[in-house]
Design a protein around this motif. Structure first.
Motif, PDB file in Angstrom:
ATOM      1  N   PRO A 156       0.805  -1.230   0.000  1.00  0.00           N
ATOM      2  CA  PRO A 156       0.000   0.000   0.000  1.00  0.00           C
ATOM      3  C   PRO A 156       0.830   1.268   0.000  1.00  0.00           C
ATOM      4  O   PRO A 156       0.408   2.284  -0.547  1.00  0.00           O
ATOM      5  N   GLU A 157       2.033   1.240   0.592  1.00  0.00           N
ATOM      6  CA  GLU A 157       2.865   2.452   0.608  1.00  0.00           C
ATOM      7  C   GLU A 157       3.342   2.803  -0.800  1.00  0.00           C
ATOM      8  O   GLU A 157       3.366   3.971  -1.188  1.00  0.00           O
ATOM      9  N   ALA A 158       3.733   1.790  -1.570  1.00  0.00           N
ATOM     10  CA  ALA A 158       4.139   2.044  -2.961  1.00  0.00           C
ATOM     11  C   ALA A 158       2.954   2.544  -3.777  1.00  0.00           C
ATOM     12  O   ALA A 158       3.087   3.453  -4.607  1.00  0.00           O
ATOM     13  N   ASP A 159       1.765   1.976  -3.535  1.00  0.00           N
ATOM     14  CA  ASP A 159       0.563   2.432  -4.228  1.00  0.00           C
ATOM     15  C   ASP A 159       0.281   3.895  -3.892  1.00  0.00           C
ATOM     16  O   ASP A 159      -0.068   4.689  -4.766  1.00  0.00           O
ATOM     17  N   THR A 160       0.444   4.259  -2.619  1.00  0.00           N
ATOM     18  CA  THR A 160       0.219   5.645  -2.196  1.00  0.00           C
ATOM     19  C   THR A 160       1.164   6.595  -2.924  1.00  0.00           C
ATOM     20  O   THR A 160       0.745   7.619  -3.460  1.00  0.00           O
ATOM     21  N   GLY A 161       2.447   6.252  -2.949  1.00  0.00           N
ATOM     22  CA  GLY A 161       3.432   7.109  -3.606  1.00  0.00           C
ATOM     23  C   GLY A 161       3.180   7.266  -5.081  1.00  0.00           C
ATOM     24  O   GLY A 161       3.355   8.356  -5.642  1.00  0.00           O
ATOM     25  N   ARG A 162       2.737   6.202  -5.716  1.00  0.00           N
ATOM     26  CA  ARG A 162       2.496   6.247  -7.158  1.00  0.00           C
ATOM     27  C   ARG A 162       1.318   7.167  -7.481  1.00  0.00           C
ATOM     28  O   ARG A 162       1.384   7.983  -8.404  1.00  0.00           O
ATOM     29  N   VAL A 163       0.245   7.063  -6.720  1.00  0.00           N
ATOM     30  CA  VAL A 163      -0.921   7.906  -6.971  1.00  0.00           C
ATOM     31  C   VAL A 163      -0.634   9.349  -6.579  1.00  0.00           C
ATOM     32  O   VAL A 163      -1.053  10.297  -7.257  1.00  0.00           O
ATOM     33  N   LEU A 164       0.109   9.549  -5.492  1.00  0.00           N
ATOM     34  CA  LEU A 164       0.389  10.890  -4.994  1.00  0.00           C
ATOM     35  C   LEU A 164       0.995  11.785  -6.059  1.00  0.00           C
ATOM     36  O   LEU A 164       0.619  12.952  -6.199  1.00  0.00           O
ATOM     37  N   ARG A 165       1.939  11.279  -6.832  1.00  0.00           N
ATOM     38  CA  ARG A 165       2.667  12.126  -7.775  1.00  0.00           C
ATOM     39  C   ARG A 165       1.808  12.571  -8.950  1.00  0.00           C
ATOM     40  O   ARG A 165       2.220  13.420  -9.735  1.00  0.00           O
ATOM     41  N   ASP A 166       0.592  12.025  -9.072  1.00  0.00           N
ATOM     42  CA  ASP A 166      -0.331  12.490 -10.103  1.00  0.00           C
ATOM     43  C   ASP A 166      -1.307  13.539  -9.579  1.00  0.00           C
ATOM     44  O   ASP A 166      -2.116  14.070 -10.336  1.00  0.00           O
ATOM     45  N   THR A 167      -1.269  13.834  -8.283  1.00  0.00           N
ATOM     46  CA  THR A 167      -2.161  14.846  -7.714  1.00  0.00           C
ATOM     47  C   THR A 167      -1.563  16.236  -7.911  1.00  0.00           C
ATOM     48  O   THR A 167      -0.377  16.390  -8.218  1.00  0.00           O
ATOM     49  N   TRP A 168      -2.399  17.266  -7.706  1.00  0.00           N
ATOM     50  CA  TRP A 168      -1.896  18.632  -7.770  1.00  0.00           C
ATOM     51  C   TRP A 168      -0.774  18.836  -6.766  1.00  0.00           C
ATOM     52  O   TRP A 168       0.277  19.394  -7.085  1.00  0.00           O
ATOM     53  N   LEU A 169      -0.991  18.390  -5.533  1.00  0.00           N
ATOM     54  CA  LEU A 169       0.019  18.599  -4.491  1.00  0.00           C
ATOM     55  C   LEU A 169       1.296  17.849  -4.819  1.00  0.00           C
ATOM     56  O   LEU A 169       2.409  18.339  -4.572  1.00  0.00           O
ATOM     57  N   GLY A 170       1.162  16.660  -5.373  1.00  0.00           N
ATOM     58  CA  GLY A 170       2.343  15.888  -5.742  1.00  0.00           C
ATOM     59  C   GLY A 170       3.208  16.599  -6.756  1.00  0.00           C
ATOM     60  O   GLY A 170       4.417  16.355  -6.840  1.00  0.00           O
ATOM     61  N   ARG A 171       2.604  17.500  -7.516  1.00  0.00           N
ATOM     62  CA  ARG A 171       3.362  18.259  -8.521  1.00  0.00           C
ATOM     63  C   ARG A 171       3.849  19.607  -7.973  1.00  0.00           C
ATOM     64  O   ARG A 171       4.460  20.382  -8.713  1.00  0.00           O
ATOM     65  N   THR A 172       3.554  19.884  -6.685  1.00  0.00           N
ATOM     66  CA  THR A 172       3.909  21.150  -6.028  1.00  0.00           C
ATOM     67  C   THR A 172       3.712  22.336  -6.977  1.00  0.00           C
ATOM     68  O   THR A 172       4.675  22.945  -7.448  1.00  0.00           O
ATOM     69  N   PRO A 173       2.456  22.677  -7.254  1.00  0.00           N
ATOM     70  CA  PRO A 173       2.163  23.704  -8.264  1.00  0.00           C
ATOM     71  C   PRO A 173       2.669  25.093  -7.861  1.00  0.00           C
ATOM     72  O   PRO A 173       2.860  25.382  -6.671  1.00  0.00           O
ATOM     73  N   GLU A 174       2.878  25.944  -8.858  1.00  0.00           N
ATOM     74  CA  GLU A 174       3.236  27.324  -8.572  1.00  0.00           C
ATOM     75  C   GLU A 174       2.165  27.910  -7.665  1.00  0.00           C
ATOM     76  O   GLU A 174       0.966  27.778  -7.943  1.00  0.00           O
ATOM     77  N   PRO A 175       2.556  28.570  -6.581  1.00  0.00           N
ATOM     78  CA  PRO A 175       1.591  28.960  -5.548  1.00  0.00           C
ATOM     79  C   PRO A 175       0.481  29.877  -6.034  1.00  0.00           C
ATOM     80  O   PRO A 175      -0.639  29.825  -5.525  1.00  0.00           O
ATOM     81  N   TRP A 176       0.754  30.722  -7.045  1.00  0.00           N
ATOM     82  CA  TRP A 176      -0.273  31.642  -7.525  1.00  0.00           C
ATOM     83  C   TRP A 176      -1.338  30.946  -8.358  1.00  0.00           C
ATOM     84  O   TRP A 176      -2.359  31.539  -8.685  1.00  0.00           O
ATOM     85  N   THR A 177      -1.109  29.672  -8.726  1.00  0.00           N
ATOM     86  CA  THR A 177      -2.119  28.921  -9.475  1.00  0.00           C
ATOM     87  C   THR A 177      -3.098  28.202  -8.555  1.00  0.00           C
ATOM     88  O   THR A 177      -4.055  27.595  -9.030  1.00  0.00           O
ATOM     89  N   VAL A 178      -2.869  28.257  -7.251  1.00  0.00           N
ATOM     90  CA  VAL A 178      -3.692  27.495  -6.312  1.00  0.00           C
ATOM     91  C   VAL A 178      -4.964  28.281  -6.002  1.00  0.00           C
ATOM     92  O   VAL A 178      -5.056  29.031  -5.037  1.00  0.00           O
ATOM     93  N   GLY A 179      -5.944  28.133  -6.897  1.00  0.00           N
ATOM     94  CA  GLY A 179      -7.259  28.704  -6.662  1.00  0.00           C
ATOM     95  C   GLY A 179      -8.107  27.752  -5.840  1.00  0.00           C
ATOM     96  O   GLY A 179      -7.611  26.788  -5.246  1.00  0.00           O
ATOM     97  N   GLN A 180      -9.405  28.002  -5.827  1.00  0.00           N
ATOM     98  CA  GLN A 180     -10.288  27.227  -4.949  1.00  0.00           C
ATOM     99  C   GLN A 180     -10.292  25.743  -5.289  1.00  0.00           C
ATOM    100  O   GLN A 180     -10.159  24.893  -4.399  1.00  0.00           O
ATOM    101  N   HIS A 181     -10.412  25.399  -6.579  1.00  0.00           N
ATOM    102  CA  HIS A 181     -10.484  23.984  -6.964  1.00  0.00           C
ATOM    103  C   HIS A 181      -9.207  23.242  -6.560  1.00  0.00           C
ATOM    104  O   HIS A 181      -9.260  22.182  -5.926  1.00  0.00           O
ATOM    105  N   ILE A 182      -8.067  23.806  -6.923  1.00  0.00           N
ATOM    106  CA  ILE A 182      -6.804  23.156  -6.567  1.00  0.00           C
ATOM    107  C   ILE A 182      -6.617  23.159  -5.052  1.00  0.00           C
ATOM    108  O   ILE A 182      -6.066  22.213  -4.476  1.00  0.00           O
TER     109      ILE A 182
END
Length: 309
Positions: A156-182
């Motif tokens: 499950p830990e490997a599964d968590t890491g694999r899915v995490l990197r496809d999330t917005w947070l996993g990509r550490t988005p530019e902070p000014w792009t973090v609107g309500q949805h993100i």
């Protein structure tokens, strides 16, 4: 560091409002179809279970607060969920739906059990299509909830890491792009990664550093806008960090937004509703979030006052 009494009072008042208005969690008739809105009421019921789990896990509630929370949980489990049989029926009718599992696991962790549902879940979660079309943050939540239920894959830990990197947070988005949805995607990613604040050390260091840097900026922004629902979720994220900030000025603005009866409005300019139950539908979620943030924040603040052994 925030005054623990301030956070505790926010949480106690929020739970009081939820308890007094507990009938709002009951399914009501849709005015257009005359059908009961049973499925629409499952999400808030699941959220009540999560708040209850956090409150009892952290051990910072007073005796009255704990008693009211337990009575609220008994009410939604026994009366609204028919001791789990509502979820069991839904799982049989919709075998690929992850909703019954997501709602059931926190109840089971609190001591409630439905053998009929568990039997069906053991079959459903083995299906190869389970649940292929889930949104990426939802998939992350399912990986974690299946691990808690003992239904996870071999790693499950490997599964968590694999899915995490496809999330917005996993990509550490530019902070000014973090609107309500993100913003909401980020908050729920943190909840799932930390198992709702239980394990802050499960946040990868790069993500924890990213949040520590930008979370104060986002909280100031949403407090200025008066989006109390999202601000409450960000306060939960703060308390989920390995080293929470618990900024007193932000907490004070959040507390000032709370009404005397305990309700926390969704937004500063949001209408209250034409009747009691419309008010409940519009504002139960930020009030739930307030209770969650207050319990975690109080616990973290008290831990910071206690010397490490």
């Amino acid at each position: 560091m925030t005054d623990t009494r301030l956070m505790h009072e926010v949480g106690a008042k929020a739970l009081d409002w939820l308890y007094v208005n507990r009938e709002g969690f009951r399914a009501r008739r849709d005015p257009d179809t005359s059908d009961y809105e049973a499925k629409e009421r499952l999400k808030p019921i699941g959220e009540i279970a999560l708040i209850g789990k956090v409150l009892f896990r952290e051990g910072v509630a007073g005796s009255q607060q704990a008693d009211r929370t337990r009575r609220l949980l008994d009410f939604v489990w026994q009366d609204l969920l028919e001791s789990g049989m509502v979820l069991a029926r839904m799982q049989r009718e919709e075998p690929l739906s992850p909703v019954p599992l997501e709602i059931y696991v926190p109840f089971k962790e609190l001591g409630y059990q439905c053998p009929a549902l568990e039997s069906t879940l053991n079959l459903s979660t083995r299906l190869s299509s389970w649940p292929a079309d889930a949104h990426v943050v939802r998939r992350l939540g399912l990986v974690r909830v299946q691990a808690r239920a003992g239904l996870a894959g071999p790693d499950p830990e490997a599964d968590t890491g694999r899915v995490l990197r496809d999330t917005w947070l996993g990509r550490t988005p530019e902070p000014w792009t973090v609107g309500q949805h993100i913003g909401y995607d980020i908050t729920h990613t943190v909840y799932h990664l930390t198992d709702w604040g239980e394990k802050p050390d499960q946040l990868p260091p790069d993500i924890a550093d990213y949040l520590a840097l930008w979370l104060p900026v986002w909280m100031d922004d949403w407090a200025e806008i008066g989006n109390w629902d999202l601000l409450g979720e960000l306060l939960v994220v703060d308390a989920c960090l390995p080293e929470p900030g618990l900024d007193e000025s932000v907490w004070r603005r959040f507390a000032e937004a709370q009404r005397p009866d305990g309700l926390v409005p969704d937004r500063a300019d949001a209408p209250l509703g034409d009747d009691r139950w419309e008010t409940f539908d519009l504002h139960y979620h930020p009030t739930l979030v307030a209770a969650f943030a207050a319990v975690l924040g109080t616990s973290r603040a008290m831990s910071a006052l206690t010397p490490a052994t």
